[in-house]
Design a protein around this motif. Structure first.
Motif, short mmCIF file in Angstrom:
data_model
loop_
_atom_site.label_atom_id
_atom_site.label_comp_id
_atom_site.label_asym_id
_atom_site.label_seq_id
_atom_site.Cartn_x
_atom_site.Cartn_y
_atom_site.Cartn_z
N SER A 58 -14.94 67.03 18.30
CA SER A 58 -16.06 66.10 18.48
C SER A 58 -15.64 64.70 18.08
N HIS A 59 -16.08 63.72 18.88
CA HIS A 59 -16.08 62.32 18.43
C HIS A 59 -17.55 61.89 18.51
N ALA A 60 -18.24 61.93 17.38
CA ALA A 60 -19.70 61.74 17.42
C ALA A 60 -20.08 60.43 18.11
N PHE A 61 -19.28 59.37 17.90
CA PHE A 61 -19.74 58.08 18.43
C PHE A 61 -19.65 57.99 19.95
N HIS A 62 -18.87 58.86 20.59
CA HIS A 62 -18.80 58.82 22.06
C HIS A 62 -20.15 59.19 22.69
N ARG A 63 -21.02 59.84 21.91
CA ARG A 63 -22.33 60.24 22.43
C ARG A 63 -23.10 59.04 22.99
N ALA A 64 -22.86 57.86 22.40
CA ALA A 64 -23.59 56.67 22.84
C ALA A 64 -23.19 56.24 24.25
N LEU A 65 -22.10 56.81 24.78
CA LEU A 65 -21.67 56.45 26.14
C LEU A 65 -22.32 57.35 27.19
N ARG A 66 -23.05 58.39 26.76
CA ARG A 66 -23.58 59.34 27.73
C ARG A 66 -24.48 58.61 28.75
N GLY A 67 -24.25 58.89 30.01
CA GLY A 67 -25.08 58.32 31.07
C GLY A 67 -24.70 56.90 31.42
N ARG A 68 -23.79 56.31 30.67
CA ARG A 68 -23.44 54.90 30.90
C ARG A 68 -22.07 54.73 31.54
N THR A 69 -21.32 55.80 31.62
CA THR A 69 -19.95 55.66 32.13
C THR A 69 -19.62 56.63 33.26
N HIS A 70 -20.49 57.64 33.48
CA HIS A 70 -20.06 58.73 34.36
C HIS A 70 -19.95 58.34 35.82
N SER A 71 -20.72 57.35 36.25
CA SER A 71 -20.71 57.03 37.68
C SER A 71 -19.64 55.99 38.01
N GLY A 72 -18.90 55.54 37.00
CA GLY A 72 -17.90 54.51 37.25
C GLY A 72 -16.67 55.04 37.99
N THR A 73 -15.88 54.11 38.48
CA THR A 73 -14.61 54.47 39.09
C THR A 73 -13.53 54.40 38.03
N GLY A 115 -15.97 70.22 14.27
CA GLY A 115 -14.75 69.57 13.82
C GLY A 115 -14.81 68.12 14.29
N GLU A 116 -15.11 67.24 13.37
CA GLU A 116 -15.24 65.82 13.74
C GLU A 116 -13.88 65.16 13.62
N PHE A 117 -13.30 64.87 14.77
CA PHE A 117 -11.96 64.26 14.85
C PHE A 117 -12.17 62.77 14.65
N HIS A 118 -11.90 62.32 13.44
CA HIS A 118 -12.38 61.01 13.00
C HIS A 118 -11.24 60.00 12.87
N ALA A 309 -3.26 81.85 26.73
CA ALA A 309 -3.75 83.07 26.07
C ALA A 309 -2.75 84.21 26.27
N ALA A 310 -2.20 84.31 27.48
CA ALA A 310 -1.23 85.38 27.75
C ALA A 310 0.03 85.20 26.91
N ALA A 311 0.38 83.94 26.63
CA ALA A 311 1.59 83.67 25.84
C ALA A 311 1.38 83.90 24.34
N GLY A 312 0.10 84.04 23.91
CA GLY A 312 -0.17 84.32 22.50
C GLY A 312 -0.97 83.26 21.79
N ALA A 313 -1.30 82.17 22.48
CA ALA A 313 -2.10 81.12 21.84
C ALA A 313 -3.56 81.58 21.72
N ARG A 314 -4.24 81.06 20.72
CA ARG A 314 -5.67 81.28 20.59
C ARG A 314 -6.40 80.15 21.31
N LEU A 315 -7.56 80.45 21.88
CA LEU A 315 -8.34 79.42 22.56
C LEU A 315 -9.62 79.13 21.79
N CYS A 316 -10.11 77.90 21.88
CA CYS A 316 -11.42 77.55 21.37
C CYS A 316 -11.94 76.38 22.20
N VAL A 317 -13.15 75.90 21.91
CA VAL A 317 -13.73 74.84 22.73
C VAL A 317 -14.35 73.74 21.87
N GLY A 318 -14.53 72.57 22.53
CA GLY A 318 -15.22 71.45 21.89
C GLY A 318 -15.93 70.61 22.92
#
Ligand SMILES: [Zn+2]
Length: 423
Positions: A58-73, A115-118, A309-318
């Motif tokens: 997570s980068h909490a401060f990126h939340r302020a960009l929601r809806g403001r950047t997605h339609s850009g090129t 996990g706040e990647f700060h 995963a097949a090679a032995g790494a663990r997966l997770c999400v954010g």
């Protein structure tokens, strides 16, 4: 002692168990029994209850960009310029307010740990605040305010990029830099965390922002203090190209050259890997953190989750940039991306996706949780199952047809931290 009674609970198998009674003592599970009838004093949880889900990146401060950047090129790099503009506006007070809202949204979506990647450490010009950890404390206070479990992944960031050589930080990047790896270790030494739901982890921003000598210092520090270690790895082809041009190896192999590819490492994104990278991360039993809703928004590409995963790494999400905060969407996207990339279904089983969201994510953040068993941290999420489905389809219904609005209850350390109007 609190008693929960779950209509269905996932205890790690291929299907959920019915009528599961869970006793909680302090902040941990004390007893689990099934099938049982509900006791009169039990907290009844209808639908499917799963262990707490970890939002590993997570980068909490990126939340302020929601809806403001997605339609850009443009690309990841033009999006990054917008993010840098935002980074210049935040101080500890405004950061605390923003992070509080983001963490509340996570709890309401079924994330119990973050996990706040700060890396937004200092004042806009680069000078330290009177308390050099003021921004870190703002995040920890926001987490305490909401009740979410947090690992503050404090990131070392020294350079603005890798061109012919490392480039000095410019503009907003000056806020990110501690100046040296030694200064970073001193700042972390001064950051004391006393709460049972909070801990510190170490992070290297990327191979673009930290040279190998400094990486080794962070690695040593993480080992000495038994901190999890995270890094953004091969998110964009340009990062690989520059690393190959300057160091003659891929980012994964550069990390390996300083001894950091092991069980303590979480590689975030792991998108543009070659076969040797995949083998090395797998053999090292490293964790790969996929952030599919962000990776598709930023046109990053699709990482080789099934091969890892097949090679032995663990997966997770954010949820990373928080364009979307929905763990069910994030988990199913890991599988659905593989379907799009390979034209094949069933690359990751539903229990494997749940394992990525829960026990693997907790492990990557340094917590003994993410599973419903005696002694584990008592973090739970209950998901309403609106469909009338057979028991063997309940998990798939939650993962592939569920959404954040189906989350009815969230518990951290046995305490209710979110309940929706239907719950
Ligand atoms: Zn990130």
């Amino acid at each position: 002692m609190t008693t929960f009674w779950c209509e269905w609970a996932w205890l790690g198998g291929d299907r959920p168990e019915p009528g599961v009674e869970i006793l909680v003592s302090g902040d941990r599970f004390a007893e689990i029994a099934h099938p049982t009838a509900p006791r009169p004093d039990a907290v009844r949880l209808s639908g499917l209850t799963v262990p707490g889900i970890a939002n590993v990146h997570s980068h909490a401060f990126h939340r302020a960009l929601r809806g403001r950047t997605h339609s850009g090129t443009g690309s990841f790099w033009t999006w990054r310029d917008r993010m840098y503009e935002l980074a210049l506006d935040l101080d500890p007070d405004s950061y605390r307010g923003l992070a509080t809202q983001v963490f509340q949204e996570m709890l309401a979506s079924g994330y119990t740990a973050v996990g706040e990647f700060h890396y937004l450490h200092h004042q806009p010009g680069g000078a330290a605040y009177a308390d050099p950890n003021a921004m870190s404390r703002a995040i920890l206070e926001a987490a305490a305010e909401t009740g979410i479990r947090i690992t503050l992944l404090d990131a070392l960031y020294l350079f603005g990029g890798l061109d012919q050589d490392y480039v000095a930080p410019q503009g907003a990047q000056r806020r990110y830099s501690d100046g040296s790896a030694e200064a970073w270790t001193e700042r972390l030494d001064a950051l004391h965390v006393a709460s049972p739901t909070q801990r510190v982890g170490a992070a290297i921003h990327s191979v673009r922002a930290v040279d190998p000598e400094a990486m080794a210092i962070v690695g040593d520090y993480a080992r000495r203090r038994a901190l999890p270690l995270h890094i953004h790895l091969s998110e964009q082809p340009a990062e690989n190209d520059r690393c190959l041009a300057v160091h003659g190896v891929t980012p994964t192999m550069l990390l390996d050259s300083v001894g950091l590819v092991d069980e303590n490492l979480t590689a975030v994104h792991a998108t543009h890997l070659d076969e040797a990278d995949i083998s090395r991360l797998g053999a090292g039993r490293a964790t790969a953190c996929f952030c599919p809703t962000t990776e598709r928004d930023l046109a990053d590409g699709i990482g080789p989750s099934a091969a890892l995963a097949a090679a032995g790494a663990r997966l997770c999400v954010g949820s990373d940039s928080h364009a979307v905060i929905d763990p069910l969407e994030e988990l199913r996207a890991v599988e659905l991306n593989q379907r799009l990339a390979t034209l094949t279904r069933g690359n990751h089983s539903v229990p494997d996706l749940l394992t990525a969201g829960t026990v693997n994510g907790y492990r990557a953040l340094g917590w003994d949780g993410g599973r419903i068993e005696r002694g584990s941290l008592a973090d739970l999420v209950t998901i309403s199952i609106r469909e009338d489905v057979a028991p063997e389809h309940i998990l798939a219904t939650a993962i592939f047809a569920g959404a954040r609005c189906d989350v009815t209850h969230t518990f951290v350390g046995g305490s209710l931290v979110y309940q929706n109007s239907q719950g």
